[in-house]
Scaffold this motif. Sequence first.
Motif, PDB file in Angstrom:
ATOM      1  N   ARG A 187      20.725  -3.067 -26.899  1.00  0.00           N
ATOM      2  CA  ARG A 187      20.640  -2.509 -28.349  1.00  0.00           C
ATOM      3  C   ARG A 187      19.645  -1.706 -28.511  1.00  0.00           C
ATOM      4  O   ARG A 187      18.456  -2.103 -28.280  1.00  0.00           O
ATOM      5  CB  ARG A 187      20.708  -3.627 -29.405  1.00  0.00           C
ATOM      6  N   ILE A 188      19.954  -0.269 -28.995  1.00  0.00           N
ATOM      7  CA  ILE A 188      18.836   0.555 -29.242  1.00  0.00           C
ATOM      8  C   ILE A 188      18.302   0.597 -30.468  1.00  0.00           C
ATOM      9  O   ILE A 188      19.306   0.673 -31.364  1.00  0.00           O
ATOM     10  CB  ILE A 188      19.291   2.068 -28.558  1.00  0.00           C
ATOM     11  N   ASP A 189      17.111   0.701 -30.849  1.00  0.00           N
ATOM     12  CA  ASP A 189      16.809   0.943 -32.148  1.00  0.00           C
ATOM     13  C   ASP A 189      16.636   2.510 -32.567  1.00  0.00           C
ATOM     14  O   ASP A 189      15.859   3.074 -32.068  1.00  0.00           O
ATOM     15  CB  ASP A 189      15.297   0.462 -32.302  1.00  0.00           C
ATOM     16  N   ARG A 190      17.678   2.705 -33.472  1.00  0.00           N
ATOM     17  CA  ARG A 190      17.808   4.109 -33.638  1.00  0.00           C
ATOM     18  C   ARG A 190      16.421   4.894 -34.526  1.00  0.00           C
ATOM     19  O   ARG A 190      16.289   6.059 -34.257  1.00  0.00           O
ATOM     20  CB  ARG A 190      19.140   4.596 -34.433  1.00  0.00           C
ATOM     21  N   VAL A 237      13.935   5.577 -32.005  1.00  0.00           N
ATOM     22  CA  VAL A 237      14.066   6.865 -31.241  1.00  0.00           C
ATOM     23  C   VAL A 237      14.030   7.925 -32.093  1.00  0.00           C
ATOM     24  O   VAL A 237      13.510   9.193 -31.714  1.00  0.00           O
ATOM     25  CB  VAL A 237      15.927   6.720 -30.862  1.00  0.00           C
ATOM     26  N   MET A 238      14.414   8.179 -33.520  1.00  0.00           N
ATOM     27  CA  MET A 238      14.101   9.104 -34.319  1.00  0.00           C
ATOM     28  C   MET A 238      12.746   9.491 -34.760  1.00  0.00           C
ATOM     29  O   MET A 238      12.348  10.507 -34.775  1.00  0.00           O
ATOM     30  CB  MET A 238      15.140   9.160 -35.499  1.00  0.00           C
ATOM     31  N   VAL A 256      20.242   8.529 -25.746  1.00  0.00           N
ATOM     32  CA  VAL A 256      19.199   8.663 -26.563  1.00  0.00           C
ATOM     33  C   VAL A 256      19.758   9.900 -27.030  1.00  0.00           C
ATOM     34  O   VAL A 256      19.371  10.421 -28.229  1.00  0.00           O
ATOM     35  CB  VAL A 256      17.910   8.756 -25.858  1.00  0.00           C
ATOM     36  N   GLN A 295      22.506  11.415 -27.520  1.00  0.00           N
ATOM     37  CA  GLN A 295      23.689  11.495 -28.414  1.00  0.00           C
ATOM     38  C   GLN A 295      23.281  10.886 -29.920  1.00  0.00           C
ATOM     39  O   GLN A 295      23.495  11.325 -30.848  1.00  0.00           O
ATOM     40  CB  GLN A 295      24.775  10.428 -27.879  1.00  0.00           C
ATOM     41  N   ILE A 296      22.181   9.781 -29.788  1.00  0.00           N
ATOM     42  CA  ILE A 296      21.735   9.289 -31.075  1.00  0.00           C
ATOM     43  C   ILE A 296      20.921  10.398 -31.860  1.00  0.00           C
ATOM     44  O   ILE A 296      21.001  10.566 -33.121  1.00  0.00           O
ATOM     45  CB  ILE A 296      20.701   8.198 -30.771  1.00  0.00           C
ATOM     46  N   ASP A 328      23.503  12.580 -33.346  1.00  0.00           N
ATOM     47  CA  ASP A 328      24.066  12.211 -34.503  1.00  0.00           C
ATOM     48  C   ASP A 328      23.173  12.149 -35.588  1.00  0.00           C
ATOM     49  O   ASP A 328      23.639  12.223 -36.889  1.00  0.00           O
ATOM     50  CB  ASP A 328      24.606  10.477 -34.123  1.00  0.00           C
ATOM     51  N   HIS A 329      21.958  12.151 -35.544  1.00  0.00           N
ATOM     52  CA  HIS A 329      20.988  12.498 -36.826  1.00  0.00           C
ATOM     53  C   HIS A 329      20.735  13.651 -36.843  1.00  0.00           C
ATOM     54  O   HIS A 329      19.601  13.968 -37.805  1.00  0.00           O
ATOM     55  CB  HIS A 329      19.991  11.305 -36.504  1.00  0.00           C
TER      56      HIS A 329
END
Length: 295
Positions: free
Chosen positions: A5-8, A11-12, A35, A37-38, A41-42
Amino acid sequence: MSQKRIDRAQVMRLYGEGLRATDVARAVGADRAMVAQIIRDHGGSPAARMAAKCIDLNVVRSLVELGLSQPAIAAELGVNEDAVRAAVKRAGLSRPAPPPPLDAVERREARRMRDSGMSVRAIARAFGRGSRAIRTALRPPRRARIPRQMLIAIHMRAAILDMAAAGATSAEIVARLRISESVVRRLRRASEYPPRWNHVDAGRALVLRAEGVRPAAVARLLGCSVSRVMSISRERGVGRGALGRKAEALLLDGMPVSEISRLLDADPDAITSALRQRAAFRAKREGSAMMAARP
């Protein structure tokens, strides 16, 4: 197998601090594609990063017009080079011309800083230049290439030039000093005495070759080069190579070796040896052609 599980938010946060997607993926231990893609998405983009870093395009444009490099602009604004590169592209500026290489004083200073233990990146930041320019300045100077004719011993060079000045031919110099013909040619071309050769008695050379005298011995007797003797032999069809070609042509016509030896006035063993050498030469040439034809 469940994926990690990645902590979004993490990442941001790392991306907002100026790290690239590759560096963020390495920091959180995730795949770069996930990463990236995240970040998309943000709403992550170079424009959003520049807004977060408060990069003013007018300031970037003025610094580029002053001739500063992108690493220098990044150091001036306190951002990484990726942000500056994106700002330059978004502002529609052409890529600035690379600065000139470091001069002698700067190279000495860069070597002193390197000897004191500073890294290449630290030296680049100190000079406001890229790492490649610093590595180029730190390279040892190239050694001048010495011409091949200068590698001959001094006394031998003097003897060759003295004989050439006295009017001796290259063949006479080779026979007198017992050195390579190519050495004499190179040295004479580099000097004011160009190579010259005596007139060769082709008839005598052919007679000697027909009697079985080796090309080197014929060249010494006639005062010419070995290559000249070989050229005359090939032109007139004299020598072992010519004997092999003639014997091969007759053999392909169906003539036995005994008749070939009588027709060419040669020993049967010599005919057989010449044919074997001819066959080996053909096999070698065909093998070389096959190797050259390979993709």
